[in-house]
Design a protein around this motif. Structure first.
Motif, PDB file in Angstrom:
ATOM      1  N   ARG A 209       0.858  -1.186   0.000  1.00 18.89           N
ATOM      2  CA  ARG A 209       0.000   0.000   0.000  1.00 18.89           C
ATOM      3  C   ARG A 209       0.888   1.229   0.000  1.00 18.89           C
ATOM      4  O   ARG A 209       1.927   1.256   0.654  1.00 18.89           O
ATOM      5  CB  ARG A 209      -0.945  -0.023   1.208  1.00 18.89           C
ATOM      6  N   ASP A 210       0.464   2.237  -0.743  1.00 15.42           N
ATOM      7  CA  ASP A 210       1.293   3.408  -0.988  1.00 15.42           C
ATOM      8  C   ASP A 210       1.069   4.466   0.086  1.00 15.42           C
ATOM      9  O   ASP A 210       0.094   5.212   0.037  1.00 15.42           O
ATOM     10  CB  ASP A 210       0.970   3.975  -2.380  1.00 15.42           C
ATOM     11  N   SER A 250      -3.696   3.491  -2.064  1.00 18.48           N
ATOM     12  CA  SER A 250      -3.509   2.820  -3.343  1.00 18.48           C
ATOM     13  C   SER A 250      -2.585   1.626  -3.170  1.00 18.48           C
ATOM     14  O   SER A 250      -1.620   1.686  -2.401  1.00 18.48           O
ATOM     15  CB  SER A 250      -2.905   3.784  -4.370  1.00 18.48           C
ATOM     16  N   VAL A 252       0.204  -0.594  -4.924  1.00 20.67           N
ATOM     17  CA  VAL A 252       1.140  -0.388  -6.021  1.00 20.67           C
ATOM     18  C   VAL A 252       2.066  -1.588  -6.168  1.00 20.67           C
ATOM     19  O   VAL A 252       2.336  -2.312  -5.215  1.00 20.67           O
ATOM     20  CB  VAL A 252       1.984   0.892  -5.816  1.00 20.67           C
ATOM     21  N   ASP A 254       5.928  -2.567  -7.379  1.00 22.95           N
ATOM     22  CA  ASP A 254       7.227  -1.960  -7.647  1.00 22.95           C
ATOM     23  C   ASP A 254       8.289  -3.059  -7.688  1.00 22.95           C
ATOM     24  O   ASP A 254       8.021  -4.220  -7.351  1.00 22.95           O
ATOM     25  CB  ASP A 254       7.574  -0.930  -6.572  1.00 22.95           C
ATOM     26  N   ARG A 267       9.449   2.146   5.523  1.00 19.42           N
ATOM     27  CA  ARG A 267       8.059   1.698   5.472  1.00 19.42           C
ATOM     28  C   ARG A 267       7.685   1.004   6.785  1.00 19.42           C
ATOM     29  O   ARG A 267       7.431  -0.198   6.808  1.00 19.42           O
ATOM     30  CB  ARG A 267       7.850   0.747   4.285  1.00 19.42           C
TER      31      ARG A 267
END
Length: 282
Positions: A209-210, A250, A252, A254, A267
């Motif tokens: 999650r962003d 959001s 995401v 990566d 994070r």
């Protein structure tokens, strides 16, 4: 069935509860994917369309199940991590595995035509099986995530496609080799510098999650989590608020180095299970 003569069949059910206060990793793997890759002519060792499809399915699973804190995928395998405090399905292995594997399979089949528009699916359809493993500490979890890599696949298929090996010969040739050995094989035999491979192939794919990144050293979440003997219980209101905040974030995909400390230090929500700050829209 209660109070009936058939109630005795419940005696055959068994408990499959997972250990409390441990990180749960549910790993899904493609079932019979060697045949599927040959059937649809996947490029080896990496087919970009197939990887994008795997990532899209994983993103859908993480979006649909907010209890998943992070997912990590390489090739036809994806690992979904649930926090130590997670009580989803009362931490029952069968429910967790079935839910995640079946949801992943459903999205993989549903999204197939997006990534393979000119290659319709036909039976037998793709499917994924799964297993659940418990890890007691943050270091155990990170070590598990770190051991997954694409270097073996790249070397294995280079030996077959460029070196004339068959599968058994390549497997035997690589038995007992370390990362440095595989890098040397790629470069000395095929002039392939693994460091120049695309990030997606080298580092795999991570789904999170962003939230806004924080400064490294501004917290000690890993130590705090490991030192807690019993998960701190929240009120239903707090749990619901956290869930709403996760749903607003959001999800995401990566391609990052999850081995280094920086990924985890920036994070803290991955380890604390507390939602971070939603980035401001520009």
């Amino acid at each position: 069935m209660a109070n009936s003569r058939f109630e005795y069949v419940k005696q055959f059910e068994y408990s499959d509860n997972l250990l409390p206060n441990t990180w749960i990793v549910v790993r899904v793997d493609g079932r019979g994917f060697s045949k599927l890759c040959a059937k649809y002519n996947f490029e080896k060792p990496n087919d970009r369309r197939a990887i994008d499809l795997m990532n899209a399915a994983a993103k859908a699973v993480v979006t649909e199940l907010p209890d998943i804190t992070i997912a990590y995928g390489v090739s036809d395998e994806y690992s979904f991590v649930l926090h130590k405090t997670c009580t989803l399905f009362e931490r029952r292995a069968s429910k967790l595995i079935t839910t995640i594997a079946s949801t992943f399979t459903s999205y993989y089949v549903h999204l197939w035509s997006t990534y393979f528009p000119d290659t319709p699916l036909s039976p037998p359809l793709p499917s994924f099986d799964g297993r659940a493993v418990c890890y007691p500490s943050v270091q155990n979890l990170r070590d598990y995530m770190s051991h997954i890599n694409n270097l073996y696949n790249t070397t294995f298929w280079s030996l077959i496609k460029l070196g004339g090996f068959d599968a058994k010969e390549a497997e035997k040739f690589l038995a007992g080799t370390f990362s440095a050995d595989k890098n040397e094989i790629l470069f000395s035999k095929f002039k392939i510098n693994y460091n120049n491979e695309p990030e997606m192939y080298k580092k795999g794919s991570v789904v999170v999650r962003d939230y806004e990144l924080v400064e490294p050293g501004s917290h000690n979440v890993a130590e705090t989590i490991d030192n807690v003997a019993e998960p701190v219980k929240q009120s239903k209101t707090q749990d619901e608020n956290d869930r709403k905040r996760r749903n607003k974030a959001s999800v995401v995909v990566d391609h990052l180095d999850i081995i280094k400390d920086d990924f985890w230090d920036r994070r803290p929500w991955l380890l604390s299970n507390k939602p971070g700050k939603i980035p401001k829209q520009i």
